[in-house]
Design a protein around this motif. Structure first.
Motif, PDB file in Angstrom:
ATOM      1  N   CYS A 158     -36.070 -65.803  12.377  1.00 37.35           N
ATOM      2  CA  CYS A 158     -36.729 -64.746  13.139  1.00 37.35           C
ATOM      3  C   CYS A 158     -37.052 -65.306  14.514  1.00 37.35           C
ATOM      4  N   CYS A 169     -41.047 -65.559  14.320  1.00 41.70           N
ATOM      5  CA  CYS A 169     -41.736 -66.273  13.252  1.00 41.70           C
ATOM      6  C   CYS A 169     -40.891 -67.470  12.854  1.00 41.70           C
ATOM      7  N   CYS A 178     -37.263 -59.892   8.654  1.00 41.11           N
ATOM      8  CA  CYS A 178     -38.264 -60.957   8.595  1.00 41.11           C
ATOM      9  C   CYS A 178     -39.410 -60.474   7.716  1.00 41.11           C
ATOM     10  N   CYS A 187     -42.943 -60.480   9.910  1.00 43.11           N
ATOM     11  CA  CYS A 187     -43.287 -59.536  10.973  1.00 43.11           C
ATOM     12  C   CYS A 187     -42.575 -58.203  10.772  1.00 43.11           C
TER      13      CYS A 187
HETATM   14 ZN    ZN Z   1     -40.705 -62.408  12.105  1.00 49.82          ZN
END
Ligand code: ZN
Ligand code: ADP
Length: 803
Positions: A523, A526, A541, A544
């Motif tokens: 990601c 993240c 992801c 998020c």
């Molecule tokens: Zn993410």
């Protein structure tokens, strides 16, 4: 309320839903009655207006103090004991009282005090004096009047006592369009308040017996169906004070109440159940704080103990709160409850609309429902005089709120039970290590249900060593279904029995890999790999939520050999269909629950037998009782084990033992296959032997040597920012400040295990001390009221995960 004295303007102290851990003072404008503690008010805050709750009616004068805008509730929405509970919760968890109150109160709660009262026929004949007389007089004209419009002297008590005697009754608020009301009847448990009530005739007695047996309000139509009593008989009973009548919205399930449901608890408790029930019941009757751990193997009948104890509390005129894990509130469960408690119970589902939540809250606040069942936040339900608080599946992580206010409902339940003089029942087959330790030390009384009902054996558990399995070429060395498991499942399906398969990851595969350069599609915001979904077509992801279509080529090297590695529930389902063609299955995980409007419909499909196999994440392991399940498979027990958290062994143990407990609950014995690459790991070995004691003892040794809970109190501080430098700098500064505190063991600051989340860099500090006070004092000293620009700092007291 309080007289400000001559020349002083009244000041109220208000808790606001802000992360600031203090209360704010406001003047009450001229001519506005001073709102009582527990009332909501609108107040100016900077350039905004906020809704807060008055915590005290004699606030302190502060410089620059402003006037409140308006009083929303003429009567407090929040009873005093709850207000106090919210304050203590905030203090224990380094949270803001206003935020605790915000998560306790339904967002769309209509103004309190708007309930109107009407005098009843019986009330019209009453001749009380004092406050009650004044109220009856005000209502004598027959026009309903809001509580706030009734004579204020001793009003709250007088209303309650008049209502209890059936002399006045609340008039339902104007129903929403489309909702029809019907009259319902309920037995008055203590009988008529005065001797004037004429003895009912045979048909009246029959109706009364029915109403007492169902212990919930029932409509005339239903009573007619069950007994010989018609509307005339009911009216006579009502006039005599034997039954109460009120208006309730016509509910589909309440119209023709399924007459085949047995109205009473049908089973005879076992000796062990009886011992637990009587210990809890005497505490309820004696109004004694009685914290207990109901430790009973899976299928030992813990639910029966809760139900009986709750009935005891209601019979004793007290209330009850039953907390369940988030997923626990299935339709099956709700049906059971309404069958037992009818409208005496209120469900505080998270799936309820805000409006329904507000209705449920008000029914509880008015005392129409005295038993509340709900997840975490139901610990704040406005139940008057709770006699018991049950925390079902005590070990479940969902009792801790992950975002502010970060309270743990188990601890709040204990605070509440203690001040109410109530029984506190933590129930689990796999108690948390903390609860287990508390029971060892005598802080919780251990109530044991050592055997399954009818001496059914616990299922036999086979540990399958995945290192000895041969993976299919596309499985990259990680076989999904072992030979032993496949063989067992064939047997089960051939006999028409059911199976549950646990795979702790949702989606199709945990990640996508470029075979040429090793790129793993992280990601961008993240520090985790995106999970493959939709049979490989989408990458999501899990932290998020960002989703992107799966590219055809690697963005790094342009190669076209991209492979989905590992398996989530979706892929397990796909493989299952290949191995067992024609055997129907359902998948239960967050994705399918969301698609189908809750876990309930998935579980229903399985419990009705329409699906032979239930495949899912941790959600399949929770307390379900499916008698036809004879086989359980844990496809991979390892993913939790490898989590960077001191609780990973405990979580693994609980998960494996719980899911194993779903097998063999009916007449046929059950088997469990646990597939793992770590067959020697104590968590897995002990779980397969159903050895709670052995596991907890060993785990406690580990916790003790490394000074982890329950031997220490723990708090984490998370510092995050979009800028790596700022986050690191703020964390370092915080670390320096907190190191000046004494009696603490400090780890970090260090990058959090989840180093980056939603575009923010994260650093973590862990504080450990031997008591909570030292932790709170340290947080008090180091947490800035205002974090540096662009930086967020969050303290989590007693965190349940350390990502
Ligand atoms: Zn993410
Ligand atoms: P637990 O919550 O401890 O896993 P449950 O409460 O689900 O166990 O009980 C397992 C099963 O045993 C349920 O079907 C329940 O109805 C049944 N049961 C509970 N107590 C008794 C009893 N005293 N006699 C007969 N059946 C019982």
């Amino acid at each position: 309320m309080s007289d400000p004295g001559p020349g002083r303007r009244p000041i109220v102290s208000v808790a606001l839903p802000l992360p600031l851990r203090r209360e704010f003072s406001y003047f009450v404008p001229e001519g506005v009655p001073v709102p009582a503690a527990g009332s909501r008010v609108r107040v100016p805050f900077g350039e905004r207006a906020l809704t807060g709750v008055v915590v005290s009616a004699d606030g302190e004068e502060a410089p620059g103090m402003r006037e409140l805008v308006s009083v929303l509730d003429p009567e407090p929405v929040c009873p005093p004991d709850l207000l106090e509970l919210a304050r203590r919760t905030a203090a224990r968890f380094f949270a803001s009282t206003g935020e605790v109150l915000k998560s306790a109160l339904p967002a769309k709660l209509p103004a309190a005090g708007a309930i109107r009262y009407r005098i009843t026929e019986k009330g019209a004949l009453g001749r009380p004096r004092g406050a009650e007389g004044a109220i009856l007089e005000a209502l004598a004209g027959g026009v309903p009047v809001a509580a706030s419009g009734l004579p204020p002297e001793g009003r709250a008590d007088a209303i309650r006592s008049l209502e209890e005697r059936g002399w006045i009754r609340p008039v339902s608020q104007r129903p929403e369009r489309g909702i029809r009301l019907e009259t319902a009847y309920a037995a008055v448990p203590e009988g008529p308040a005065d001797a004037a009530g004429k003895k009912p005739g045979p048909r009246g007695r029959e109706a009364l017996a029915w109403l007492r047996a169902v212990a919930r309000p029932s409509t005339a139509a239903e009573i007619r169906m069950q007994t010989a009593a018609g509307p005339g008989v009911l009216r006579t009973l009502a006039r005599g004070g034997f039954v109460r009548t009120f208006e309730q919205p016509v509910r589909p399930e309440s119209s023709p109440a399924a007459p085949d449901l047995p109205p009473r608890l049908a089973v005879t408790p076992t000796a062990a159940q009886n011992a637990a029930i009587s210990a809890i019941s005497s505490a309820i009757r004696e109004r004694r704080y009685f914290p207990a751990l109901l430790q009973g193997v899976t299928g030992s009948g813990k639910t029966e103990v809760y139900l009986r104890a709750i009935s005891e509390a209601l019979d004793a005129g007290r209330g009850a709160i039953w907390l369940v894990p988030e997923i626990g509130l299935t339709p099956v469960f709700s049906r059971e409850l309404s069958r037992l408690f009818g409208s005496r119970a209120a469900l505080l589902h998270s799936a309820l609309s805000e409006r329904e939540r507000a209705d449920a809250w008000n029914r509880v606040r008015r005392g129409e429902a005295r038993a509340v069942i709900g997840p975490r936040s139901a610990v704040f339900a406005p139940v008057a005089d709770p006699g018991i608080i049950v925390v079902d599946e005590e070990h479940d992580g969902s009792y801790k709120q992950r975002e502010a206010p970060r309270y743990d409902a188990r601890e709040v339940a204990a605070l509440r039970a203690k001040s109410a003089g109530a029984a506190l029942v933590f129930g689990s087959a796999t108690p948390s290590v903390e609860a287990y330790f508390a029971a060892d030390r005598g802080r919780l009384t251990r109530l044991s249900l050592p055997d399954r009902i009818d001496a059914k054996p616990l299922p036999e558990v086979a540990i399958v060593d995945l290192r000895k399995e041969i993976a299919r070429p596309d499985e990259k060395g990680i076989p999904l279904f072992s030979r032993a498991l496949v063989e067992r499942l064939r047997e089960v399906f051939a006999k028409g029995e059911q199976a549950i398969l646990l795979q702790p990851r949702r989606g199709y595969a945990p990640f996508l890999l470029c075979r040429l350069c090793g790129h793993d599609f992280r990601c961008t915001r993240c520090s985790v790999c995106r999970t493959v979904h939709a049979r490989g077509r989408t990458l999501i992801c899990h932290y998020c939520g960002e989703r992107v279509p799966r590219p055809d080529r690697c963005p790094e090297c342009g190669g076209a050999v991209l492979e989905a590695i590992g398996a989530g529930t979706e892929r397990v389902g796909e493989r299952f269909a290949e191995i067992f063609p024609g055997v129907s299955h359902v998948v239960l995980d967050r994705d399918s629950a969301r698609r189908r409007g809750g876990a309930g419909s998935v579980l229903e499909e399985f419990s009705s037998g329409r699906a032979a196999c239930l495949i899912g994440t941790q959600m399949v392991a929770k307390g379900h009782d499916f008698p036809n399940v004879t086989a359980v498979g844990v496809l991979s027990a390892d993913s939790l084990l490898n989590f960077p958290d001191f609780r990973s062994a405990e979580k693994t143990f609980q998960l494996v033992a719980q899911v194993a407990g779903r097998a063999g609950r009916g007449d046929a014995p059950g088997t469990v296959h646990v597939q793992t690459f770590h067959p020697q790991h104590p968590a897995i070995r002990r779980a397969s032997q159903h050895d709670v004691d052995g596991f907890c003892r060993q785990e406690l040794e580990f916790r003790k040597s490394f000074f982890y809970p329950p031997f220490s109190e723990l708090a984490s501080i998370l510092v995050s920012s979009e800028s790596l430098e700022r986050a690191e700098e703020a964390a370092a500064e915080l670390g320096a400040t907190v190191r000046k505190e004494r009696d603490l063991r400090i780890s970090g600051p260090a990058p959090a295990p989840l180093e980056r989340l939603q575009g923010r860099w994260r650093f973590q500090l862990l504080l450990r001390a031997s008591d909570r006070r030292a932790i709170l004092a340290a947080l008090e000293a180091c947490m800035p009221e205002r974090p540096p620009t662009g930086v967020q700092i969050a303290a989590d007291v007693d965190p349940q995960d350390l990502l």
